[in-house]
Design a protein around this motif. Structure first.
Motif, PDB file in Angstrom:
ATOM      1  N   THR A 140       1.059  -0.998   0.151  1.00 27.09           N
ATOM      2  CA  THR A 140      -0.086   0.046  -0.198  1.00 27.09           C
ATOM      3  C   THR A 140       0.746   1.046   0.337  1.00 27.09           C
ATOM      4  O   THR A 140       0.890   2.108  -0.515  1.00 27.09           O
ATOM      5  CB  THR A 140      -1.374   0.560   1.620  1.00 27.09           C
ATOM      6  OG1 THR A 140      -0.195  -0.241   2.538  1.00 27.09           O
ATOM      7  CG2 THR A 140      -1.679  -0.878   0.945  1.00 27.09           C
ATOM      8  N   ARG A 141       2.249   1.272   0.901  1.00 28.83           N
ATOM      9  CA  ARG A 141       3.127   2.634   0.682  1.00 28.83           C
ATOM     10  C   ARG A 141       3.601   2.798  -0.924  1.00 28.83           C
ATOM     11  O   ARG A 141       3.284   3.741  -1.021  1.00 28.83           O
ATOM     12  CB  ARG A 141       4.205   1.664   1.718  1.00 28.83           C
ATOM     13  CG  ARG A 141       5.200   2.989   2.193  1.00 28.83           C
ATOM     14  CD  ARG A 141       6.309   2.894   2.901  1.00 28.83           C
ATOM     15  NE  ARG A 141       5.275   2.977   4.240  1.00 28.83           N
ATOM     16  CZ  ARG A 141       5.662   2.813   5.327  1.00 28.83           C
ATOM     17  NH1 ARG A 141       7.815   2.106   5.367  1.00 28.83           N
ATOM     18  NH2 ARG A 141       5.360   2.516   6.286  1.00 28.83           N
ATOM     19  N   GLN A 142       3.861   1.130  -1.615  1.00 22.70           N
ATOM     20  CA  GLN A 142       4.354   1.694  -3.387  1.00 22.70           C
ATOM     21  C   GLN A 142       3.030   2.528  -3.352  1.00 22.70           C
ATOM     22  O   GLN A 142       3.502   3.487  -4.539  1.00 22.70           O
ATOM     23  CB  GLN A 142       5.242   0.224  -3.662  1.00 22.70           C
ATOM     24  CG  GLN A 142       5.634   1.310  -4.597  1.00 22.70           C
ATOM     25  CD  GLN A 142       6.009  -0.262  -5.560  1.00 22.70           C
ATOM     26  OE1 GLN A 142       5.864  -1.431  -5.195  1.00 22.70           O
ATOM     27  NE2 GLN A 142       6.406  -0.016  -6.527  1.00 22.70           N
ATOM     28  N   VAL A 143       2.135   2.253  -3.613  1.00 25.25           N
ATOM     29  CA  VAL A 143       0.644   2.427  -4.642  1.00 25.25           C
ATOM     30  C   VAL A 143       0.444   4.090  -3.855  1.00 25.25           C
ATOM     31  O   VAL A 143       0.640   4.506  -5.174  1.00 25.25           O
ATOM     32  CB  VAL A 143      -0.537   1.688  -3.896  1.00 25.25           C
ATOM     33  CG1 VAL A 143      -1.459   2.283  -4.864  1.00 25.25           C
ATOM     34  CG2 VAL A 143      -0.206  -0.110  -4.560  1.00 25.25           C
ATOM     35  N   ALA A 144       0.580   4.556  -3.072  1.00 22.37           N
ATOM     36  CA  ALA A 144       0.024   5.884  -2.256  1.00 22.37           C
ATOM     37  C   ALA A 144       1.239   6.495  -2.617  1.00 22.37           C
ATOM     38  O   ALA A 144       1.547   7.596  -3.415  1.00 22.37           O
ATOM     39  CB  ALA A 144      -0.131   5.302  -0.970  1.00 22.37           C
ATOM     40  N   SER A 145       2.605   6.000  -2.997  1.00 26.45           N
ATOM     41  CA  SER A 145       3.806   6.831  -3.265  1.00 26.45           C
ATOM     42  C   SER A 145       3.964   7.188  -4.543  1.00 26.45           C
ATOM     43  O   SER A 145       4.094   8.089  -5.167  1.00 26.45           O
ATOM     44  CB  SER A 145       5.510   6.553  -3.322  1.00 26.45           C
ATOM     45  OG  SER A 145       5.945   6.313  -3.117  1.00 26.45           O
ATOM     46  N   MET A 146       3.265   6.171  -5.514  1.00 28.92           N
ATOM     47  CA  MET A 146       3.330   6.234  -7.424  1.00 28.92           C
ATOM     48  C   MET A 146       2.326   6.753  -7.743  1.00 28.92           C
ATOM     49  O   MET A 146       2.668   8.044  -8.554  1.00 28.92           O
ATOM     50  CB  MET A 146       3.064   4.860  -7.686  1.00 28.92           C
ATOM     51  CG  MET A 146       4.270   3.686  -7.050  1.00 28.92           C
ATOM     52  SD  MET A 146       3.768   2.113  -8.768  1.00 28.92           S
ATOM     53  CE  MET A 146       2.728   1.189  -7.501  1.00 28.92           C
TER      54      MET A 146
END
Length: 141
Positions: free
Chosen positions: A60-66
């Motif tokens: 979820t962290r990578q999705v939010a960052s992207m």
């Protein structure tokens, strides 16, 4: 009730502008190491956009960052604000950049909804996108 003047409708961007936005989206996702990025051409098939891009993040962290970086990059490079839905949970984030719609998922959520199949229109499968242009996948994201 006043009649709607068709000449007052917003003008559709040129094909070059749309393709530049599409390229920007793909480059941003590639830079952020998105997984299994595909691009589905919608021009002539749907009025919602010319391209739908679907990609996964590992968390979820990578999705939010992207999603945040992509929205910021669209704003800086095009002057247009992209609308974002789903950022607080970041299981599935939708970014509406006008002529390009982007869906970012965690892998299990992407597998559950299977948008690629829903939007394939019975044609050939969606084209894998690796880097700035749609091209056959090379096994890396």
């Amino acid at each position: 009730m006043p009649a709607t003047d068709p000449s007052s409708a917003p003008e559709r961007p040129s094909d070059e502008v749309i393709e530049a936005l599409h390229k920007l989206v793909l480059e941003s996702l590639d830079d952020d190491q998105a997984v299994d990025t595909i691009s589905i051409p919608l021009a002539g098939k749907s009025s919602i956009a010319d391209h739908m891009v679907i990609a996964s993040g590992r968390s979820t962290r990578q999705v939010a960052s992207m999603a945040s970086k992509l929205a910021q990059r669209i704003k800086v490079e095009t002057g247009r604000s992209a609308r974002i839905e789903g950022l607080p949970n970041a299981d599935w984030v939708l970014i509406d950049a006008g002529d390009v719609i982007v869906h970012l998922f965690r892998p299990e959520v992407r597998s559950f909804y299977n948008l690629e199949r829903m939007w394939s229109f019975g044609d050939a499968p969606a084209a894998p996108a690796t880097g700035p242009a749609t091209a056959p996948a090379t096994g890396t994201a």
